[in-house]
Design a protein around this motif. Structure first.
Motif, short mmCIF file in Angstrom:
data_model
loop_
_atom_site.label_atom_id
_atom_site.label_comp_id
_atom_site.label_asym_id
_atom_site.label_seq_id
_atom_site.Cartn_x
_atom_site.Cartn_y
_atom_site.Cartn_z
N ARG A 34 1.54 -5.35 -3.42
CA ARG A 34 0.77 -5.85 -2.26
C ARG A 34 1.65 -6.02 -1.02
O ARG A 34 1.17 -5.94 0.10
CB ARG A 34 0.21 -7.24 -2.56
CG ARG A 34 -1.06 -7.26 -3.34
CD ARG A 34 -1.20 -8.64 -3.89
NE ARG A 34 -2.42 -9.31 -3.48
CZ ARG A 34 -2.57 -10.63 -3.52
NH1 ARG A 34 -1.58 -11.40 -3.88
NH2 ARG A 34 -3.71 -11.18 -3.17
N GLU A 35 2.94 -6.33 -1.23
CA GLU A 35 3.75 -6.70 -0.07
C GLU A 35 4.70 -5.61 0.43
O GLU A 35 5.30 -5.77 1.48
CB GLU A 35 4.55 -7.98 -0.38
CG GLU A 35 5.58 -7.78 -1.47
CD GLU A 35 6.19 -9.11 -1.95
OE1 GLU A 35 7.41 -9.14 -2.19
OE2 GLU A 35 5.44 -10.08 -2.07
N ASP A 37 6.11 -2.56 2.35
CA ASP A 37 5.64 -1.80 3.51
C ASP A 37 6.46 -0.52 3.76
O ASP A 37 6.47 0.01 4.87
CB ASP A 37 5.48 -2.68 4.76
CG ASP A 37 6.83 -3.17 5.25
OD1 ASP A 37 7.84 -2.85 4.59
OD2 ASP A 37 6.85 -3.86 6.28
N ASN A 57 -2.38 -1.25 -2.21
CA ASN A 57 -1.67 -0.84 -1.00
C ASN A 57 -2.04 0.61 -0.66
O ASN A 57 -1.20 1.51 -0.67
CB ASN A 57 -0.15 -0.99 -1.24
CG ASN A 57 0.61 -1.27 0.04
OD1 ASN A 57 0.13 -0.92 1.12
ND2 ASN A 57 1.78 -1.85 -0.08
N ARG A 60 -0.18 3.40 1.64
CA ARG A 60 1.15 3.96 1.31
C ARG A 60 0.97 5.21 0.46
O ARG A 60 -0.03 5.36 -0.25
CB ARG A 60 1.99 2.97 0.48
CG ARG A 60 2.08 1.60 1.02
CD ARG A 60 2.92 1.52 2.28
NE ARG A 60 2.41 0.41 3.07
CZ ARG A 60 2.48 0.32 4.39
NH1 ARG A 60 3.05 1.28 5.08
NH2 ARG A 60 1.99 -0.72 5.03
N GLU A 281 -10.43 -2.99 -6.12
CA GLU A 281 -9.63 -4.02 -5.44
C GLU A 281 -10.29 -5.40 -5.55
O GLU A 281 -9.63 -6.41 -5.74
CB GLU A 281 -9.42 -3.65 -3.98
CG GLU A 281 -8.40 -4.55 -3.31
CD GLU A 281 -8.44 -4.49 -1.80
OE1 GLU A 281 -9.26 -3.75 -1.24
OE2 GLU A 281 -7.63 -5.21 -1.18
#
Ligand code: 13P
Ligand code: SF4
Length: 292
Positions: A34-35, A37, A57, A60, A281
């Motif tokens: 989730r985090e 980037d 995510n 990505r 999700e």
């Protein structure tokens, strides 16, 4: 220059673990996903883990170093079979273990992992819970949650690797190493879990060793975790020789290096339909909401 992050599951080969930016269990990997980037996330594990990264995510590029790394248990449950089964239990909540396809997650109400299955089920308002697809984990949840009817589905759903860890395997290892702590994964049969000192996800087994520093453990789960525990914590690990997940071992250091060198052929890119991502999700995020 493409920025890349390498996420690695605790069961991966030693040489793959050594390439990790982050090493963990299914829950930790989902939280990490989730985090991140970076432009590209390389998920070294099996297919459902890479799908979870994409679900959490989606903007990505998510890559699995070999698309044939598929969890034998997750593959066996089809979303349409779950849809049909839940019609027979209209009042039941549907809990999907993380080891399921994105389609099955989309069909379920909430996801869980081995680290939080008991917590998720115990916090649901419904009295009846359909639990897919691991019958052994369902039995462990049932044994540890009061006042709920846990309905396992599909019949005989289990992880072939953990289901093959028997009570006699454990007893034989305990006879040879009576001083070792016994730690097992809840995908093992209930009688094996009941005979253990501690039952937990791969990272919960790791954390137990980190906190208590036993000299030696008997480990009832896939052998790959033993490499991490021995290397990082200096704890001797004894595991049944047959506890090897062939799906996890499909990924090799060489395949990861190839991806890191920028060779990413189309089948290695994880692509999911947008609507599927949205539905799946919701199920994954419901787990994070319930567990806080
Ligand atoms: P963990 O979530 O405990 O790492 O387990 C994943 C898995 O596939 C167990 O077989
Ligand atoms: Fe799937 Fe079992 Fe392998 Fe885990 S150990 S990835 S549940 S087949």
């Amino acid at each position: 220059m493409i920025e890349t992050v390498v996420l690695v599951h605790n069961y991966q080969r030693p040489e793959v673990q050594l390439l990790a930016d982050f090493l963990g269990d299914s829950l930790e990997l989902a939280m990490k996903a989730r985090e991140v980037d970076a432009d590209r996330i390389v998920m070294c594990g099996v297919d459902f883990m890479a799908e979870v990264v994409k679900i959490l995510n989606p903007d990505r590029e998510v890559v699995i170093p070999d698309h044939r790394a598929m969890c034998g248990m997750a593959m066996r449950l089809r979303a349409e079979d779950l849809r049909e089964f839940r019609r027979e239990h209209p009042d039941a909540a549907v809990v999907a273990y993380v080891n399921t396809t994105a389609e099955v997650k989309a069909e379920a109400d909430v996801m869980c992992t081995s680290a939080n299955a008991v917590e998720v089920v115990s916090k649901l308002p419904e009295d009846e819970v359909i639990f897919v697809p691991d019958n052994n984990l369902a039995a462990w949840v049932d044994a540890n949650v009061e006042d709920k009817e846990v309905i396992p589905f599909p019949g005989r759903g289990c992880c072939p690797v953990h289901h093959a860890i028997t009570l006699s395997d454990l007893r034989e290892l305990v006879a040879r190493h009576p001083d070792a702590d016994v730690l097992v994964h809840p995908e093992c049969p209930l009688e094996v879990c009941r005979a253990a000192d501690h039952v937990g996800s791969t990272s919960q087994i790791y954390e137990y060793c980190k906190e208590r520093q036993p000299e030696k453990i008997i480990m009832g789960t896939e052998v790959g975790l033993g490499f991490r525990i021995e290397r990082e914590l200096g704890v001797e690990v004894i595991a049944p020789d047959h506890a090897v997940c062939p799906d996890m071992k499909v990924i090799t250091g060489e395949k990861v290096e190839r991806v890191l060198d920028g060779r990413v052929p189309e089948p290695l890119r994880v692509e999911l339909d947008r609507d599927l991502i949205v539905d799946a999700e919701e199920t994954v995020e419901e787990m994070f909401r319930i567990t806080g």
